[in-house]
Structures are given as structure tokens and as C-alpha cells.
Design a protein around this motif. Structure first.
Motif, PDB file in Angstrom:
ATOM      1  N   ARG A 106       8.745   5.350  16.047  1.00 28.83           N
ATOM      2  CA  ARG A 106       9.285   4.751  17.272  1.00 28.83           C
ATOM      3  C   ARG A 106       8.914   3.271  17.356  1.00 28.83           C
ATOM      4  NH1 ARG A 106      13.162   3.512  20.204  1.00 28.83           N
ATOM      5  NH2 ARG A 106      12.736   3.156  22.415  1.00 28.83           N
ATOM      6  N   PHE A 107       7.725   2.932  16.902  1.00 27.06           N
ATOM      7  CA  PHE A 107       7.278   1.541  16.881  1.00 27.06           C
ATOM      8  C   PHE A 107       8.257   0.679  16.092  1.00 27.06           C
ATOM      9  CE2 PHE A 107       4.790  -1.864  14.857  1.00 27.06           C
ATOM     10  CZ  PHE A 107       4.216  -2.475  15.969  1.00 27.06           C
ATOM     11  N   ILE A 108       8.632   1.180  14.931  1.00 25.50           N
ATOM     12  CA  ILE A 108       9.562   0.430  14.080  1.00 25.50           C
ATOM     13  C   ILE A 108      10.937   0.355  14.731  1.00 25.50           C
ATOM     14  CG2 ILE A 108      10.779   0.490  11.866  1.00 25.50           C
ATOM     15  CD1 ILE A 108       8.164   1.578  10.648  1.00 25.50           C
ATOM     16  N   GLU A 109      11.366   1.421  15.402  1.00 25.05           N
ATOM     17  CA  GLU A 109      12.643   1.399  16.109  1.00 25.05           C
ATOM     18  C   GLU A 109      12.656   0.315  17.184  1.00 25.05           C
ATOM     19  OE1 GLU A 109      13.310   5.219  17.757  1.00 25.05           O
ATOM     20  OE2 GLU A 109      13.828   6.178  15.842  1.00 25.05           O
TER      21      GLU A 109
ATOM     22  N   VAL B  12      -3.125  -9.090  15.721  1.00 24.58           N
ATOM     23  CA  VAL B  12      -4.171  -9.926  16.327  1.00 24.58           C
ATOM     24  C   VAL B  12      -5.443  -9.130  16.622  1.00 24.58           C
ATOM     25  CG1 VAL B  12      -2.478 -11.497  17.303  1.00 24.58           C
ATOM     26  CG2 VAL B  12      -3.320  -9.615  18.707  1.00 24.58           C
ATOM     27  N   ARG B  13      -5.550  -7.935  16.049  1.00 21.78           N
ATOM     28  CA  ARG B  13      -6.788  -7.166  16.201  1.00 21.78           C
ATOM     29  C   ARG B  13      -7.908  -7.821  15.390  1.00 21.78           C
ATOM     30  NH1 ARG B  13      -4.894  -1.400  14.141  1.00 21.78           N
ATOM     31  NH2 ARG B  13      -3.810  -2.796  12.667  1.00 21.78           N
ATOM     32  N   SER B  14      -9.097  -7.864  15.942  1.00 24.20           N
ATOM     33  CA  SER B  14     -10.228  -8.419  15.199  1.00 24.20           C
ATOM     34  C   SER B  14     -10.525  -7.582  13.970  1.00 24.20           C
ATOM     35  CB  SER B  14     -11.471  -8.479  16.099  1.00 24.20           C
ATOM     36  OG  SER B  14     -11.262  -9.349  17.177  1.00 24.20           O
ATOM     37  N   THR B  15     -10.402  -6.265  14.122  1.00 21.40           N
ATOM     38  CA  THR B  15     -10.556  -5.341  13.004  1.00 21.40           C
ATOM     39  C   THR B  15      -9.260  -4.553  12.883  1.00 21.40           C
ATOM     40  OG1 THR B  15     -12.927  -5.132  13.485  1.00 21.40           O
ATOM     41  CG2 THR B  15     -11.955  -3.488  12.016  1.00 21.40           C
ATOM     42  N   PRO B  16      -8.466  -4.789  11.855  1.00 22.72           N
ATOM     43  CA  PRO B  16      -7.131  -4.196  11.760  1.00 22.72           C
ATOM     44  C   PRO B  16      -7.113  -2.737  11.311  1.00 22.72           C
ATOM     45  CG  PRO B  16      -7.536  -5.542   9.843  1.00 22.72           C
ATOM     46  CD  PRO B  16      -8.737  -5.714  10.738  1.00 22.72           C
TER      47      PRO B  16
ATOM     48  N   LYS C  95      -4.375  -1.297   8.556  1.00 19.79           N
ATOM     49  CA  LYS C  95      -3.705  -2.439   7.939  1.00 19.79           C
ATOM     50  C   LYS C  95      -2.838  -2.053   6.742  1.00 19.79           C
ATOM     51  CE  LYS C  95      -4.779  -6.833   5.649  1.00 19.79           C
ATOM     52  NZ  LYS C  95      -5.866  -7.783   5.290  1.00 19.79           N
ATOM     53  N   GLU C  96      -3.411  -1.327   5.776  1.00 16.13           N
ATOM     54  CA  GLU C  96      -2.680  -1.012   4.549  1.00 16.13           C
ATOM     55  C   GLU C  96      -1.487  -0.096   4.811  1.00 16.13           C
ATOM     56  OE1 GLU C  96      -5.943  -0.773   4.911  1.00 16.13           O
ATOM     57  OE2 GLU C  96      -6.714  -2.352   3.571  1.00 16.13           O
ATOM     58  N   GLU C  97      -1.703   0.952   5.633  1.00 18.86           N
ATOM     59  CA  GLU C  97      -0.624   1.899   5.924  1.00 18.86           C
ATOM     60  C   GLU C  97       0.478   1.234   6.733  1.00 18.86           C
ATOM     61  OE1 GLU C  97      -0.287   4.960   4.682  1.00 18.86           O
ATOM     62  OE2 GLU C  97      -2.065   4.411   3.517  1.00 18.86           O
ATOM     63  N   LEU C  98       0.078   0.441   7.704  1.00 23.98           N
ATOM     64  CA  LEU C  98       1.059  -0.243   8.539  1.00 23.98           C
ATOM     65  C   LEU C  98       1.901  -1.211   7.709  1.00 23.98           C
ATOM     66  CD1 LEU C  98       2.257  -0.957  11.301  1.00 23.98           C
ATOM     67  CD2 LEU C  98       0.359  -2.567  11.615  1.00 23.98           C
ATOM     68  N   LYS C  99       1.247  -1.920   6.827  1.00 26.54           N
ATOM     69  CA  LYS C  99       1.944  -2.884   5.979  1.00 26.54           C
ATOM     70  C   LYS C  99       3.000  -2.189   5.118  1.00 26.54           C
ATOM     71  CE  LYS C  99       0.934  -6.805   2.934  1.00 26.54           C
ATOM     72  NZ  LYS C  99      -0.154  -7.588   2.273  1.00 26.54           N
ATOM     73  N   LYS C 100       2.644  -1.010   4.576  1.00 24.33           N
ATOM     74  CA  LYS C 100       3.585  -0.245   3.759  1.00 24.33           C
ATOM     75  C   LYS C 100       4.791   0.213   4.580  1.00 24.33           C
ATOM     76  CE  LYS C 100       0.090   1.633   0.591  1.00 24.33           C
ATOM     77  NZ  LYS C 100      -0.608   2.891   0.180  1.00 24.33           N
ATOM     78  N   SER C 101       4.526   0.749   5.776  1.00 26.45           N
ATOM     79  CA  SER C 101       5.607   1.243   6.630  1.00 26.45           C
ATOM     80  C   SER C 101       6.557   0.125   7.031  1.00 26.45           C
ATOM     81  CB  SER C 101       5.028   1.904   7.889  1.00 26.45           C
ATOM     82  OG  SER C 101       4.229   3.019   7.554  1.00 26.45           O
TER      83      SER C 101
ATOM     84  N   LYS D  54       8.827  -1.088   4.076  1.00 24.28           N
ATOM     85  CA  LYS D  54       9.963  -0.194   3.806  1.00 24.28           C
ATOM     86  C   LYS D  54      11.146  -0.515   4.718  1.00 24.28           C
ATOM     87  CE  LYS D  54       7.189   3.742   2.251  1.00 24.28           C
ATOM     88  NZ  LYS D  54       6.745   5.132   2.576  1.00 24.28           N
ATOM     89  N   ASN D  55      10.847  -1.138   5.848  1.00 30.81           N
ATOM     90  CA  ASN D  55      11.885  -1.469   6.814  1.00 30.81           C
ATOM     91  C   ASN D  55      12.169  -2.974   6.868  1.00 30.81           C
ATOM     92  OD1 ASN D  55      12.538   1.129   8.585  1.00 30.81           O
ATOM     93  ND2 ASN D  55      10.361   1.189   8.048  1.00 30.81           N
ATOM     94  N   ASN D  56      11.783  -3.652   5.788  1.00 29.16           N
ATOM     95  CA  ASN D  56      12.039  -5.090   5.650  1.00 29.16           C
ATOM     96  C   ASN D  56      11.412  -5.920   6.772  1.00 29.16           C
ATOM     97  OD1 ASN D  56      13.699  -4.802   3.258  1.00 29.16           O
ATOM     98  ND2 ASN D  56      15.303  -4.002   4.617  1.00 29.16           N
ATOM     99  N   ILE D  57      10.219  -5.495   7.191  1.00 28.30           N
ATOM    100  CA  ILE D  57       9.470  -6.225   8.211  1.00 28.30           C
ATOM    101  C   ILE D  57       8.183  -6.732   7.580  1.00 28.30           C
ATOM    102  CG2 ILE D  57       8.341  -6.095  10.462  1.00 28.30           C
ATOM    103  CD1 ILE D  57      10.264  -3.796  11.144  1.00 28.30           C
ATOM    104  N   VAL D  58       7.908  -7.995   7.731  1.00 29.40           N
ATOM    105  CA  VAL D  58       6.723  -8.621   7.145  1.00 29.40           C
ATOM    106  C   VAL D  58       5.505  -8.383   8.045  1.00 29.40           C
ATOM    107  CG1 VAL D  58       5.669 -10.838   6.499  1.00 29.40           C
ATOM    108  CG2 VAL D  58       8.073 -10.385   5.969  1.00 29.40           C
TER     109      VAL D  58
END
Length: 206
Positions: free
Chosen positions: A17-20, A33-37, A47-53, A56-60
Motif C-alpha cells: 500500500r505504501f508503494i501504491e 530521514v530516520r536516524s537509524t533506517p 533499509k535494504e529490504e525497502l530499497k529492494k521493494s 522493483k517499482n522504479n523508485i529511488v
């Protein structure tokens, strides 16, 4: 030139839903902007999982914890009560370097959202510190709320003032009236005391 910048808190939002929500607004860049991602409770926002997701949806994805994080390493921004002073933080070179990087991102065609964990921006430094700093530098801030509605930074400021001064619209015949700008400044200070990272609390928890 005015830069339109969104903010969002992921708490209570499934990653799909976040990506939607981002795609609905053509957002193609997430600034963390989290101090600890990392998240203990929702690992999909680590950080790593979010970056991958996002990829996949062409979001940097980019992490600005040093530039815009709430927990600061600079001793000079702490108050006598050991709480991060947001006003002092906004004057740091590294914060303003972050602002410059954002502007470069917009010039490259990115549509950006600032991401933290708290669902209510009033409870998060992304509003009371980061957005305040950006608002003074030609950024138009739009906060995405839990129900996917939006609120402008100016309207959120009004909510903050009303929170601390519920009768500010009424004329008080027995006290010297204060301007809205004075109340706003005071409301930011009070919010800073509540939201700001505290070294004392960290020591107690430890």
C-alpha cells in the motif's frame, strides 16, 4: 522556483500500500530521514529490504540520516536539558547540504517524499524540524496522512498552534494579545521539547 515536497510516515501501512500511495502521486524518490533506517517491528521497512521493494517499482531510495536525522551527533545542537534544539540543527552545514542535494534531485526530475516512521507528522521531526527548515528555502511541503489524505504545512502549523493555544482565535480582554507568528514560534518550541531526541531519556532507557 518552488519545490513541492511530500512527507509520509509508514507506521501502520503495508509496504504494498505504501508503494501504491507513492505511485498515485508519481513519487519516484524516497528520502529516508530516520536516524537509524531500521524497524524492529516491520522489517520490510529496513533499509535494504525497502530499497529492494522500491527499486522493483522504479523508485529511488536515499538515506539522509546524517543530514536530516533527529538523533544528532553534534554536541553544539543540544540544549541544557540534553534535547536536540531544532533551530540550531537547521543552521548546521550538513543540514543545508541536504537541502542543496534535494534541490539537485528536483532539477534532475525526481518527485520526492521524505519518509519517517511516525504516522502523525505532528509527532515527528520530519514536520517540526525538517519541513520547517525546508519551508524557509522555497519548498512547498505536503504531508501525506494515515488515511491517504493530504495537508499543507501551513494548515498543519495551524493545527499545532491550536493544540497548544486552543483559544488563540478568541479575543482576550485581560491579556495582551499575541500575534500568530509569536504563537507559532512558541508552538514549534513546545513541539521541539516533546519530539526532540533526548540524551537523558536514552541514558534512562539504557
Amino acid at each position: 522556483m518552488e519545490y513541492k515536497c511530500y512527507t509520509i510516515g509508514y507506521s501502520g501501512i503495508k509496504i504494498e500500500r505504501f508503494i501504491e500511495i507513492l505511485k498515485e502521486r508519481n513519487i519516484n524518490c524516497v528520502i529516508d530521514v530516520r536516524s537509524t533506517p531500521y524497524s524492529k517491528y516491520v522489517p520490510e521497512y529496513n533499509k535494504e529490504e525497502l530499497k529492494k521493494s522500491l527499486k522493483k517499482n522504479n523508485i529511488v531510495y536515499s538515506n539522509f540520516n546524517k543530514e536530516f536525522g533527529a538523533r544528532r551527533t553534534e554536541d553544539e545542537v543540544y540544549s541544557e536539558d540534553e534535547i536536540v534544539d531544532f533551530e540550531k540543527t537547521l543552521k548546521l552545514d550538513i543540514f543545508n547540504d541536504g537541502v542543496k542535494r534535494l534541490k539537485i534531485g528536483y532539477e534532475k526530475g525526481y518527485n520526492i517524499v521524505l519518509m519517517c516512521s511516525e504516522k502523525n507528522p505532528l509527532d515527528c521531526h520530519r514536520f517540526s524540524m525538517v519541513s520547517k527548515g525546508l519551508n524557509n528555502k522555497r519548498f512547498k511541503i505536503i504531508h501525506i496522512l494515515e488515511d491517504n489524505k493530504e495537508i499543507s504545512n501551513e494548515n498543519l502549523e495551524e493545527e499545532m498552534v491550536a493544540k497548544f493555544f486552543p483559544n488563540y482565535m478568541q479575543i482576550n480582554l485581560f491579556e495582551k494579545s499575541r500575534s500568530y507568528s509569536e504563537l507559532l514560534k512558541d508552538a514549534y518550541r513546545k513541539t521541539n521539547e516533546i519530539v526532540g531526541y533526548s540524551r537523558k531519556k536514552e541514558n534512562i532507557e539504557d
